[in-house]
Structure formats: C-alpha cells, structure tokens
Design a protein around this motif. Structure first.
Motif, short mmCIF file in Angstrom:
data_model
loop_
_atom_site.label_atom_id
_atom_site.label_comp_id
_atom_site.label_asym_id
_atom_site.label_seq_id
_atom_site.Cartn_x
_atom_site.Cartn_y
_atom_site.Cartn_z
N LEU A 145 6.66 -124.86 17.20
CA LEU A 145 7.12 -123.93 16.17
C LEU A 145 7.20 -124.57 14.77
CD1 LEU A 145 9.94 -122.10 18.17
CD2 LEU A 145 7.64 -121.28 17.68
N CYS B 219 6.27 -126.00 11.06
CA CYS B 219 5.50 -125.35 10.00
C CYS B 219 5.34 -126.28 8.80
CB CYS B 219 6.17 -124.04 9.60
SG CYS B 219 7.92 -124.14 9.50
N ILE C 123 9.60 -112.62 12.37
CA ILE C 123 10.72 -113.35 12.97
C ILE C 123 11.90 -113.31 11.98
CG2 ILE C 123 9.33 -114.83 14.47
CD1 ILE C 123 9.94 -117.12 12.51
N ARG D 77 14.08 -117.19 17.54
CA ARG D 77 12.83 -117.75 18.06
C ARG D 77 11.85 -116.62 18.36
NH1 ARG D 77 14.01 -122.53 22.38
NH2 ARG D 77 15.90 -123.30 21.36
N PRO D 78 10.55 -116.85 18.09
CA PRO D 78 9.57 -115.80 18.41
C PRO D 78 9.55 -115.51 19.91
CG PRO D 78 8.50 -117.85 17.71
CD PRO D 78 9.95 -118.05 17.51
N ARG E 105 2.16 -118.71 19.80
CA ARG E 105 1.25 -118.44 18.70
C ARG E 105 0.01 -117.72 19.24
NH1 ARG E 105 2.74 -121.08 14.09
NH2 ARG E 105 4.02 -122.94 14.42
N ASN F 22 -0.14 -118.17 12.58
CA ASN F 22 1.28 -117.98 12.25
C ASN F 22 1.75 -116.61 12.71
OD1 ASN F 22 3.74 -118.92 11.21
ND2 ASN F 22 3.39 -117.97 9.22
N PHE G 229 2.86 -114.60 16.26
CA PHE G 229 3.25 -114.88 17.64
C PHE G 229 2.99 -113.61 18.45
CE2 PHE G 229 5.38 -117.80 14.92
CZ PHE G 229 5.30 -119.00 15.60
N GLY H 262 5.22 -115.31 11.54
CA GLY H 262 6.12 -116.47 11.59
C GLY H 262 6.72 -116.84 10.25
N GLU H 263 7.21 -118.06 10.20
CA GLU H 263 7.97 -118.58 9.06
C GLU H 263 7.08 -118.71 7.82
OE1 GLU H 263 9.82 -121.06 6.35
OE2 GLU H 263 7.95 -121.68 7.33
#
Lengths: 678, 165
Positions: free
Chosen positions: A32, A34, A80, A104-105, A109, A155, A157, A169-170
């Motif tokens: 996870l 980044c 997320i 958390r996802p 990915r 990025n 999920f 994602g982030e």
C-alpha cells in the motif's frame, strides 16, 4: 493537529499520532506504499475494530496539506476514505513526520504494473462496474474541489468481476503529479518536471481517468516500452486519443467517452459534469482540436524537421543556441506566417522578442529569449527555462523541493525574477482572467526575493507561495511545524539537543512567521545580522514571548536558557552594577520558570531602565560634588600658615577672651567681697 | 561706581573701629579722671597691638587686649576703691607687681597667640585628612556601583554606546 501531543508514546507496540491514532511501525504494508512514504498498519484509539493504514510522509516530499480537509469530506465508496491526519514521532529517525490515516482498501491494486496485460471486459461490464463508480468519485472530487493527481490503474483497488466498486487510492502524500507516470498526465503537465507540475485542475483528473479507461478497455498499455519523451512526442504529433486508441476497434460509447476525456484541449475535454450527463444517457459529441495542425513546410532545428508548433517549441527549448539564431534572424516569424499561416502567433513571438530586447542583453539573455518565444509559440505548455519545464502553478512546489532537498534554488529564483509567469498568463487567451491572481502572487514573490532584509528574500517567497507549507528551517529538521502555534514546542525540543545553533531564529523562521501570522516586517528587521546583539536578542524574545502568551506552553525552560545569552547584553543597559546583578538573578529565575514574557519583562522594563538612568545622573552629580570638595581640601592643606592664621588666630583670640573674662570675673568678685567687708 | 564705593566703605569701617576704641578710652578717662588714666598706662601692650595688628579680624589685638585689660582691671578697681587719687594711682604704678601683672597678662595673650594656631592647624589638618579619606571612599563606592562612566562627562547615549548598546 496538536504538535504538543506528538509524543513518543508506545501503545501496544505502536506510536501515537497526537493521541488519536496508533501507528504500528513494526507492521509495514509494502503493498500500500505510495509516492510520499511507506504505509503502516494503524488503528483509531476510539475505534480499534477498524483496520487502517497510515502513510508516513518521510521521503522529503511535501504532503498536500491544503487539500487534507477537503479530502476528509469526500464520502464516496470509490475513494479510500481519509480518516485522520497529523504528526507522529518516528523514533527510528528521531523525527516528527506528517501522517495520513486512511481506511484500508477493500481489494488489492487493480494493476500491479503498467506493463501488465488484462483480458478485455465487455462494454456493459466496464461501464457498470468500473466507469460509473469512478465517475461518481470524480463528481465527488469536483464537488469538494479536490484534484487527486494520482488516478491510474496501479492506484485503483479493484478486481475484475468483483461486486465491490473500484477505489481510487491515496493522492495527498506528495505534491500533485509526483509519482504519476507521464502517460497519465496531459501533454503540458507531462513535459514538466514531476515536482513542477503544480496542483492542476479537475480536467487533469478527467484526462488521467480517460487514459486509465483506455488501458482498461484495451487490456494493456499502448505506450508499453516507450520512454517518456517518446510518449510526449507521439501524443503531441497525433493527439492523445489517436496515440492511445489508434486503429483499435472499440464500442461507440467508449470511443465517444474516450474522445471527450482524452482531448488535449482543456476547453473541449469532458469534465465530471459531462461524464454525469454521459452516464445518464445524454450523448455529447466531442469536438476535435487543432492541436496537431501541420505547416506546409517543415522547420529545421537540431537536425530534425518539425511540422507542428508544439513539438517545434519543445525543440527550440532544447537547442537554445540554434533557437536564438532563428529567432534573431526572423526565420521563425517568417515560417509562422508563410508555412503555418498563423500571423497572430507570429505577432505574439515578435512581441516577446521585443520585450526581451527591452530588458537588455543580460547574462541569461539567450535562455530568457527562447523561454519567452516558446511561451508565445505554445502558451498552454509549461515554462521551459535552462533545461527544466515547470507549470506556473508548480513553481511553488519546485521551490519547496529545491529548498527542502538542497537542489538548485537559483534556477527557480531566476524563473520568478524573469517574470515568465506574467508573460505566460498574458499568453493565455481564454483562461487569462482566472490566472491573473497566480501572476500577481508570483509578482509579489518577485518583490520578496528582491528584498534582502531579514524576513524577506527567497524564504519569504517560499512561504507566501505555499500557504500550507510547514517551516523548513534547518534547525527544525526532524520537526513538523505546520502552524506558528507549534513553533515554540518544536524549538523547546531543539533547545534540549546538544547540537543546536547559536540562536533560535533564522531567515526561515522569520519568513514563516511573517507569512503565517501576517506580521509587520519591522520587528523582524531588528533581528537582522547587522543589528546589535541587544536589539536582536530583545526582538526575538519579544516575538517568542508573544507567541508563548498566545499559544503556550506556559513553560519553555530550555528555549529560555537558549535565549538568555542573547539578551544578556541587554543587562548592560542597567548602569548600576548591583542592580544589574539583581536583574540578572531575576532573569535566571524567569528562565527557570520557562516564561519568556517574564524574562522580557525583567530585562527590558522601561520604567526600571529610566529609573536607573536617573539614579546614574544623580550619582554623577554627587561624584562631581565630591571631586570639587576634595580639590578644595587638598588645596587648603597645601598652606598650613594660612590655616593657622585663618583658623588658629581667631581660636587663640577666643581662648584669650575666655581667660580674660575669668580673670576679670575673679577680680571684680574679689573687689565686691572686699567692699562688702567679707 | 560700585567699585569706587567699596574701598571707601572699607576704609570707613577700618577707621571706625579705631575711633570706637579711642572713644572708649576717652570715655574711661572722662568719668574716672586722670588717676585712672595713669593706671591705664598698663594697657600700653594693647595700644601697641592696636597699631601693629594688620590682621583683618584683629585676632592679635583681641587676644592681647582682653588679657591686658584683665591684668589692668584689678588695679583700676583698687584705685576706685581708694578714692581715685593721683597719689594712690602713682603708688600702684610704682609697684613692680602692678607692672608684672598688667604686662604679664598681655604676655599671656601673646603666648596663647604663639601656641594655639599651630595646634589648631594640626587639628584642622587631621580633620581634613579624615574628610579626604571619607570622600575618596565615596568616589570609590560610586565607581564600584556605576563604573568608570560615573566620573566622565560623556552623554548617556555615549555611555550606552561604549557598552556596546
């Protein structure tokens, strides 16, 4: 975010993030991680049931603090969720880092790498399980004003066939565009250094979504194996849609969608609102742009032939010496008129050349001339100067990166000082009005850089350009001072270390406080190196005393002790040595209490200073009187005879008089007694 | 004009003292007559002192005069008690004791004038030295409290500048 609460607190083997979240450094989540930092397992203190991940921003990149509040408001199943953020003390580095705590996802990915190939999905499956949830996420970003800057298959999920929607994602742990591969960036942003791409706009996220969607529907990366420059060149020559889709046969709805999203002209690109309309069944007709307009004859630069303006501008920026020749001899303007038939652009180039000549031939004349001409040729592209390309909005993050990581600050400074941003904004025909504030901000920054006084200069420009930037003072390395209220606690910790600098003030702290507290420059000018130590010490103490009064904490003994030698010379203003000693003792008592305002009151009390000066003047008068009397006595002692004459003789006369009176009294008494017959 | 007047006034004052003394002697002479004047021959040292004392304060005249008069006074009283005749006056003046007492008293005045001033001078000097010591201690204390700047005439801003302020 309360910095005071950043403590090395072990909770269940974890670290406390401001008392709200526990981060477990021994439970890394490499899958996870980044751009901004590694991810670790985390839990909320008040809700331990939920598994979270904390992205610890420890890679020298500035997290996007200006967007964290908005991101926390995003409520979408396709993004997320950001649960919390704050500073955490990382014992391994003995430093405080900013951390972003996400849910958390739910899945892994979607793509582990951009070189993967995936089986293509049906049109309906893609639209319902992938496109629509992500359009909702884009709508949510648009609503909250967030530019994610990190939309790409790696990025997201998700798993094909899953009922769970894909999750983006982030995207806040690093400046926008950092960590985003060139393929997902618009042509203009792709040409930039990753750190100089700037925040971007919502349409940039739409473009990234378009590229992501194209890869999903194609089942792989059409640019696989190409380097970044080739990708950019191909996109410029063909346009992104044509470069990506080429002759692939796609469903009509996807072609329509991708043509809208992958438009290289931002005016024509589909936004989240257009996507929403598409989702509800309204069909829009994407227009084609003239980005790839070709000239009737090519233009040679660097041994290559160029038929379009945009690639030509990029080539001119890469071949400055040759570019200057063709600019100066008028060859470029002739080509624009005769071969491209664009008199307006030729006129713009002419104006830029004239502007450059007005400024005179400075040491960087050639580079600056080419930069300006490139702006005129391709206004949408970044500012290209001395081998770097930066969007005007990315200058601030590039400057931050240069200062924070010791890179070439001079280069960024030159870009600001040369007023390229004003030229760039003036060159933007349609969007000019929206960009005027940016030009004004950079103009103000130029003014700050020109001023060399304490509290101005490049540091001031740095903090004015990036309002969310924490203080980057070298002495605060390892601290996270995201607000002036956290400065004194951080300095207190620095003061407790052995290798602290001589003074708890530098140009960074001064500039930071002026920018964030909107303070007058005059107080900080008294802290400049040209001032006397007393004025500097008192000015710093005065400032920090006020900060302590406003933000606390009540006791700062180490910082007070650090400041004491600086204000010690101020005690010399008390002319009476015993009083000076008394004040010194009082100052030490104030230091022991850790009260900066009390210390200031002790060493800089105007009433006591005036009283002491009055006493001094009286003492001086008394001294003069004593000296005068001494001189008189010494002079008198020189002449004994005179003393004897002036004092002794009258005394002798008095004694004689007294004896005579006694004699006469006896004689008269005796005579009286005789006459009385006694 | 004021300058012209001052010496004139001073001269008048000087002459005035002598006139007063002469008038006093004359006053003594008038009521008591010639025999008393004979006894007053004993005031010859005073008369000499009157003529020789140049001191403005007339300390010598006072010292000799008072004691001389104290030496003459018993004989004058004795003369008055015995009818104040010329015979008795001459008999008093004929006695050596009379002269010894009258002139001895004047001599005592001179002795006092000879001995007392040096003694007084020494006492004054001792006092001055003591005062000088006190003053020196005072300046030392002021310098200890305020530093050497207390002895200078420089302005306050210069003092502060010298201290690096």
């Amino acid at each position: 975010m309360s910095q005071e609460k950043v403590v090395k607190e072990d909770v269940d083997g974890g670290l406390s993030m401001e008392g709200r979240v526990t981060i477990y450094p021994d439970k890394p989540l490499p899958e996870l991680g980044c751009a901004g930092g590694a991810a670790f397992a985390a839990r909320l203190r008040n809700d331990a049931s939920q598994d979270l991940m904390a992205v610890v921003c420890s890679r020298g990149l500035q997290p996007r603090l200006d967007q964290v509040t908005a991101m926390k408001m995003v409520d979408s199943a396709s993004v997320i969720r950001l649960r919390d953020y704050g500073a955490v003390n990382w014992p391994a580095d003995n430093a405080n880092y900013f951390a972003l705590v996400y849910e958390r996802p739910l899945l892994v990915r979607y793509w582990q790498s951009l070189d993967e190939t995936h089986a293509t999905m049906s049109e309906d499956s893609v639209n319902h399980t992938f496109v629509m949830p992500l359009i909702k996420a884009l709508l949510e970003f648009h609503r909250t004003g967030i530019v994610h800057g990190g939309i790409r298959p790696t990025n997201i999920f998700w798993r094909e066939g899953s009922t769970t929607p894909p999750q983006i994602g982030e995207g806040l742990s690093a400046p926008s565009g950092v960590g985003q591969p060139v393929i997902f960036e618009t042509i203009e942003r792709a040409m930039c250094e990753p750190i100089g791409r700037g925040l971007g706009i919502h349409l940039d996220d739409c473009y990234a979504f378009g590229v992501t969607l194209a890869m999903v529907v194609l089942g792989g990366n059409p640019f696989k194996g190409m380097d970044d420059q080739t990708i950019i060149r191909v996109k410029m020559e063909k346009g992104t849609f044509n470069a990506m889709i080429g002759k692939h046969r796609l469903p009509q709805s996807h072609i329509e969608l991708l043509r809208g999203l992958l438009s290289d002209d931002t005016r024509l690109r589909w936004s989240a609102e257009d996507l929403e309309m598409w989702m509800t069944g309204r069909r829009l007709t994407p227009k084609s742009s003239d980005t790839g307009r070709r000239a009737s004859r090519h233009f040679d630069i660097g041994g290559k032939e160029y038929w379009q303006v945009r690639p030509l501008a990029a080539a001119l920026a890469q071949n400055v010496d040759e570019a200057v020749k063709v600019i100066e001899n008028g060859g470029l303007e002739k080509w624009l008129i005769r071969s491209l038939g664009d008199e307006e652009k030729s006129k713009d180039v002419g104006e830029m050349i004239a502007h450059s000549r007005e400024g005179g031939k400075s040491a960087r004349y050639a580079e600056q001339l080419v930069t300006r001409v490139c702006i005129a040729l391709d206004p949408a592209s970044p500012i290209r100067y001395r081998g770097i390309a930066v969007m005007p909005a990315g200058i601030s993050s590039m400057l931050v990166d240069a200062v924070a990581n010791g890179r070439d600050v001079q280069l960024v400074s030159e870009i600001i000082m040369a007023q390229f941003v004003t030229a760039w904004v003036n060159a933007q025909k349609d969007a000019k009005v929206d960009l005027v504030p940016l030009a004004q901000l950079l103009e103000r920054a130029r003014g700050y850089i020109e001023r060399t006084t304490f509290g101005s200069g490049l540091e001031r420009a740095l903090y004015e350009l990036t309002p969310s930037l924490p203080c980057l003072s070298p002495m605060l390395r390892g601290e996270h001072v995201g607000s002036p209220r956290f400065l004194l606690p951080a300095l207190e910790r620095v003061a407790q270390r052995g290798n602290k600098p001589t003074e708890p003030m530098d140009r960074h702290i001064a500039a930071y406080l002026i920018a964030r507290e909107k303070r007058s420059d005059s107080l900080f000018q008294a802290m400049g190196p040209t001032e006397t130590p007393v004025r500097r010490g008192l000015a710093i103490l005065s400032l920090y005393g006020e900060l302590q009064y406003r933000y606390g904490p009540d006791s700062l003994p180490a910082l007070s002790m650090w400041l004491l030698p600086m204000v010690e010379p101020a005690l010399n203003r008390f002319l009476s040595k015993p009083f000076q000693e008394k004040v010194r003792k009082q100052a030490k008592d104030a230091v022991a209490k850790g009260s900066l305002s009390l210390l200031l009151k002790r060493v800089d009390d105007p009433d006591r200073i005036v009283g002491d000066e009055q006493d001094f003047m009286e003492a001086r008068k008394l001294y003069r009187d004593i000296q005068r009397e001494k001189a008189m006595i010494e002079q008198a002692m020189q002449n004994k005879e005179q003393i004897a004459r002036e004092i002794g003789k009258p005394v002798a006369a008095s004694i004689a008089c007294f004896i005579a009176i006694v004699f006469m009294a006896v004689a008269l008494g005796r005579a009286m007694l005789q006459s009385m017959g006694v | 004009m004021a300058k012209d007047k001052k010496p004139e006034g001073k001269a008048k004052k000087k002459g005035g003292g002598k006139t007063v003394l002469l008038m006093t002697l004359f006053g003594c002479f008038v009521p008591f007559g010639l025999p008393t004047l004979v006894v007053c021959l004993g005031l010859t040292p005073t008369l000499v002192a009157l003529l020789t004392d140049t001191d403005e304060r007339r300390s010598e005249l006072a010292a000799v005069g008072y004691l001389n008069f104290a030496g003459v006074l018993p004989f004058m009283v004795e003369l008055w008690q015995h009818g104040q005749t010329m015979e008795f006056a001459l008999s008093i003046m004929g006695q050596s004791t009379t002269w010894a007492v009258m002139l001895g008293a004047a001599g005592l005045g001179h002795l006092i004038l000879y001995l007392v001033p040096p003694i007084v001078g020494s006492v004054v000097r001792i006092n001055q030295e003591s005062r000088l010591r006190t003053l020196k201690e005072g300046t030392a204390q002021l310098e200890a409290i305020w530093g050497p700047d207390v002895a200078t005439e420089s302005s306050l801003s210069e003092v502060l500048h010298n201290r690096g302020l």
